[in-house]
Write a protein that holds these residues in place. Structure first.
Motif, PDB file in Angstrom:
ATOM      1  N   LEU A 178      -0.279  10.423  -4.880  1.00 55.28           N
ATOM      2  CA  LEU A 178       0.110  11.596  -4.095  1.00 55.28           C
ATOM      3  C   LEU A 178       0.969  12.553  -4.915  1.00 55.28           C
ATOM      4  N   LEU A 179       1.903  12.033  -5.677  1.00 54.07           N
ATOM      5  CA  LEU A 179       2.757  12.900  -6.505  1.00 54.07           C
ATOM      6  C   LEU A 179       1.961  13.562  -7.625  1.00 54.07           C
ATOM      7  N   ALA A 180       1.030  12.837  -8.234  1.00 55.58           N
ATOM      8  CA  ALA A 180       0.176  13.448  -9.256  1.00 55.58           C
ATOM      9  C   ALA A 180      -0.629  14.581  -8.643  1.00 55.58           C
ATOM     10  N   GLY A 181      -1.123  14.379  -7.437  1.00 52.14           N
ATOM     11  CA  GLY A 181      -1.851  15.445  -6.741  1.00 52.14           C
ATOM     12  C   GLY A 181      -0.967  16.641  -6.477  1.00 52.14           C
ATOM     13  N   ILE A 223       2.405   9.730   2.818  1.00 47.40           N
ATOM     14  CA  ILE A 223       2.100  11.163   2.893  1.00 47.40           C
ATOM     15  C   ILE A 223       3.193  11.887   3.670  1.00 47.40           C
ATOM     16  N   ASP A 224       3.609  11.315   4.776  1.00 49.20           N
ATOM     17  CA  ASP A 224       4.648  11.926   5.602  1.00 49.20           C
ATOM     18  C   ASP A 224       5.989  11.982   4.865  1.00 49.20           C
ATOM     19  N   ARG A 225       6.347  10.920   4.180  1.00 54.70           N
ATOM     20  CA  ARG A 225       7.646  10.879   3.485  1.00 54.70           C
ATOM     21  C   ARG A 225       7.730  11.899   2.363  1.00 54.70           C
ATOM     22  N   VAL A 257       0.818  -1.214   0.000  1.00 57.51           N
ATOM     23  CA  VAL A 257       0.000   0.000   0.000  1.00 57.51           C
ATOM     24  C   VAL A 257       0.851   1.263   0.000  1.00 57.51           C
ATOM     25  N   GLU A 258       1.923   1.291   0.772  1.00 57.58           N
ATOM     26  CA  GLU A 258       2.751   2.506   0.791  1.00 57.58           C
ATOM     27  C   GLU A 258       3.290   2.847  -0.599  1.00 57.58           C
ATOM     28  N   PRO A 259       3.996   1.957  -1.296  1.00 58.16           N
ATOM     29  CA  PRO A 259       4.489   2.341  -2.632  1.00 58.16           C
ATOM     30  C   PRO A 259       3.374   2.588  -3.645  1.00 58.16           C
ATOM     31  N   LEU A 260       2.242   1.891  -3.504  1.00 55.21           N
ATOM     32  CA  LEU A 260       1.125   2.131  -4.424  1.00 55.21           C
ATOM     33  C   LEU A 260       0.539   3.527  -4.237  1.00 55.21           C
ATOM     34  N   SER A 261       0.730   4.128  -3.074  1.00 57.89           N
ATOM     35  CA  SER A 261       0.182   5.464  -2.789  1.00 57.89           C
ATOM     36  C   SER A 261       0.976   6.577  -3.478  1.00 57.89           C
ATOM     37  N   TYR A 262       2.258   6.368  -3.717  1.00 53.79           N
ATOM     38  CA  TYR A 262       3.120   7.447  -4.197  1.00 53.79           C
ATOM     39  C   TYR A 262       2.670   8.063  -5.517  1.00 53.79           C
ATOM     40  N   SER A 263       2.258   7.265  -6.495  1.00 50.31           N
ATOM     41  CA  SER A 263       1.891   7.840  -7.801  1.00 50.31           C
ATOM     42  C   SER A 263       0.699   8.789  -7.669  1.00 50.31           C
ATOM     43  N   GLY A 298      -2.239  15.369   5.741  1.00 47.73           N
ATOM     44  CA  GLY A 298      -3.311  14.420   5.519  1.00 47.73           C
ATOM     45  C   GLY A 298      -4.146  14.186   6.752  1.00 47.73           C
ATOM     46  N   ALA A 299      -5.380  13.803   6.527  1.00 47.60           N
ATOM     47  CA  ALA A 299      -6.282  13.300   7.564  1.00 47.60           C
ATOM     48  C   ALA A 299      -6.623  11.888   7.114  1.00 47.60           C
ATOM     49  N   ILE A 300      -6.212  10.910   7.900  1.00 49.84           N
ATOM     50  CA  ILE A 300      -6.242   9.524   7.453  1.00 49.84           C
ATOM     51  C   ILE A 300      -7.175   8.706   8.335  1.00 49.84           C
TER      52      ILE A 300
END
Length: 186
Positions: free
Chosen positions: A134-137, A159-161, A126-132, A166-168
């Motif tokens: 978040l970066l697009a945003g 989000i932190d890295r 889940v962490e690496p899948l989130s990066y694309s 964020g509100a998670i």
């Protein structure tokens, strides 16, 4: 005779945003001047923005900032740019960004495509899948994400890295879904 192109030394600060390729390293404040500043109740143009040690420390009408920071700040031409607050994505499933565009046109895509894919997720994925997502945003001006998904701690770490806000929340599904009644904290 061909004119030799003048190259800027790498330690010199650019005088225009077009020339600024990386964040400048300087002990002096930076005064970005000439931009349009989107504020409430109305925009300010021409405006200035002062950055010190990576933080915005002053902003307002350009003439006022020039007077306050005369001789103290390195001036950078920001004409043609807009300074605006970061946007907020108020309903995000960051890890699902990887799956987008892969289910269009499929019947019952949530039940027949997303749920089976999501059943195989782990916090490690889940962490690496989130990066694309978040970066697009970030490239669109989004600096804060409200996200609820499985393995929320992994989304929060991504989000932190990146240095976003964020509100998670954790997705809890007891009537079906990809991981009904399963603990996503494993």
């Amino acid at each position: 005779m061909k004119k030799k192109k003048r190259t800027r030394p790498t330690n010199e600060i650019a005088t225009s945003l077009i020339d600024l390729k990386t964040p400048p390293r300087t002990s002096r404040p930076l005064l970005f001047e000439g931009a349009a500043l989107l504020t409430l109740p109305e925009a300010i143009f021409p405006a200035g923005l002062v950055v010190e040690n990576g933080k915005i420390t002053d902003l307002g009408p350009m003439a006022e900032l020039r007077a306050r920071h005369r001789g103290k700040a390195k001036r950078i031409d920001a004409r043609g740019y807009i300074v605006a607050p970061g946007l907020i994505n108020s309903h995000s499933h960051a890890p699902m960004g990887f799956f987008r565009d892969r289910a269009h046109g499929k019947d019952s895509m949530i039940e027949n495509f997303f749920f089976p894919m999501e059943r195989n997720l782990t916090a490690k994925l889940v962490e690496p899948l989130s990066y694309s997502h978040l970066l697009a945003g970030l490239f669109s001006g989004t600096t804060a994400f409200v996200d609820h998904y499985y393995f929320s701690h992994a989304v929060a770490r991504a989000i932190d890295r990146i240095g976003l806000r964020g509100a998670i929340g954790e997705t809890i599904a007891d009537l079906g879904g990809a991981l009904p009644c399963a603990s996503a904290w494993k």
